[in-house]
Scaffold this active site. Structure first.
Site, PDB file in Angstrom:
ATOM      1  N   GLU A  23       0.828  -1.215   0.000  1.00  0.00           N
ATOM      2  CA  GLU A  23       0.000   0.000   0.000  1.00  0.00           C
ATOM      3  C   GLU A  23       0.860   1.262   0.000  1.00  0.00           C
ATOM      4  OE1 GLU A  23      -2.151  -2.978   2.793  1.00  0.00           O
ATOM      5  OE2 GLU A  23      -0.131  -2.620   2.008  1.00  0.00           O
ATOM      6  N   ARG A 155      13.823 -21.181  -7.278  1.00  0.00           N
ATOM      7  CA  ARG A 155      14.734 -20.636  -6.272  1.00  0.00           C
ATOM      8  C   ARG A 155      14.450 -19.154  -6.039  1.00  0.00           C
ATOM      9  NH1 ARG A 155      20.757 -23.160  -7.693  1.00  0.00           N
ATOM     10  NH2 ARG A 155      20.276 -25.342  -7.107  1.00  0.00           N
ATOM     11  N   GLY A 265      18.625 -35.048  -1.028  1.00  0.00           N
ATOM     12  CA  GLY A 265      18.595 -36.441  -1.455  1.00  0.00           C
ATOM     13  C   GLY A 265      17.424 -37.197  -0.856  1.00  0.00           C
TER      14      GLY A 265
END
Length: 313
Positions: A23, A155, A265
């Site tokens: 705003e 990312r 992993g």
């Protein structure tokens, strides 16, 4: 978005935590008066003093005529108080326009405020037969350039990238945003490293941006060496099942992290998934086969029968 006489006259957005809210930016970008104008905002204007002043008072001072809010702010410091303050000042208010879209847009913020943890996306690349690496651990590259470019967008929209020490030791990733200009503020890198095996030569420590390492190791020599290399350490107390939840709570509370991209992993990805800490899985699938001995997506030892399976949407 500020609209006057059915025409958009200004726009603004909250660029990062601690900066001016949407705003305020929209009012500063406005040419001319805000009188008779309508302000459309995704999240209810704040009515308290935090890192910035209350947006409600800025809108009142600008003599805005009406404010259309997509979703009420779940933050207890706001929670309807912003709308009430505007109405008290004679400003017309409405709430609910495009609410579902606004919730999706702000899902990380809402998750942090309501659940006290960030929204977690798990990103993985796999072959057609569900393998993320060969038996030797080789994983570069399963997918091609288009997928890797898309990961840069993931990312860039994240507040932090989370990985485990196993991935750091195996791949020495940079975990930084490339190809996309996000200014000077790199995404926070977070490494889970219980025994503090983080190499001082790790690539990410030499890159711009912060690297946060969560550990249980209290060895002062190790801590001094890794900090000198550029890491910031958080020594945790909660072991076992509570560790991952405690890390997410810490990131939400102390770093105000809204959205995490998990790039790890099978062990860490599986543990996060098993503990209900993954909200979204993004899979890049390549038309290749990597064979029976390749490494799988998730380590999920608790799944033994069909009734144990995890159902996703």
């Amino acid at each position: 978005v500020i609209v006057r006489d059915n025409r958009i006259v200004s726009e603004g957005w909250h660029e990062f935590s601690g900066a001016a809210h949407a705003e305020i930016n929209a009012l500063e970008n406005l040419t001319g008066s805000a009188a008779r104008a309508t302000c459309y905002v995704t999240l209810e204007p704040c009515n308290h003093i935090g890192r910035t002043g209350p947006c409600t008072e800025a809108l009142i001072d600008a003599e805005i005529a009406s404010v259309i809010v997509a979703v009420s702010d779940p933050n207890p410091l706001v929670a309807g108080q912003g709308l009430a303050r505007l109405a008290e000042a004679g400003i017309e208010t409405q709430v609910g326009l495009m609410q579902d879209e606004a919730v999706r847009l702000n899902q990380g913020f809402i998750m942090r405020v309501v659940e006290k943890r960030p929204y977690v996306r798990c990103k993985l690349a796999m072959s057609l037969d569900g393998k993320t690496a060969t038996a030797s651990g080789e994983s570069k590259w399963i997918t091609e350039a288009a997928a890797r470019s898309d990961v840069q967008k993931l990312r860039a929209k994240s507040s932090a990238i989370l990985t485990g020490i196993g991935t750091v030791l195996a791949d020495d990733p940079g975990l930084n945003v490339r190809e996309i200009d996000i200014g000077k503020r790199q995404v926070l890198r977070v490494v889970l490293d219980r025994e503090l095996r983080m190499p001082v030569s790790a690539k990410m420590l030499a890159l711009p941006g912060r690297t946060l390492v969560f550990t249980f190791n209290t060895n002062e020599v190790s801590k001094k060496e890794i900090c000198a290399a550029g890491a910031e350490l958080v020594v945790m107390e909660e072991e076992g099942q509570n560790f991952l939840s405690a890390v997410l709570r810490n990131l939400a509370e102390h770093e105000e992290i809204n959205e995490i991209l998990l790039e790890a992993g099978a062990e860490l990805s599986g543990a996060m998934l098993e503990q209900g800490l993954v909200d979204e899985i993004i899979l890049y699938q390549a038309p290749t086969l990597m064979g029976d001995s390749g490494r799988g997506l998730f380590h999920l030892p608790s799944i033994k029968t069909m009734k144990d399976k995890l159902n996703l949407e």
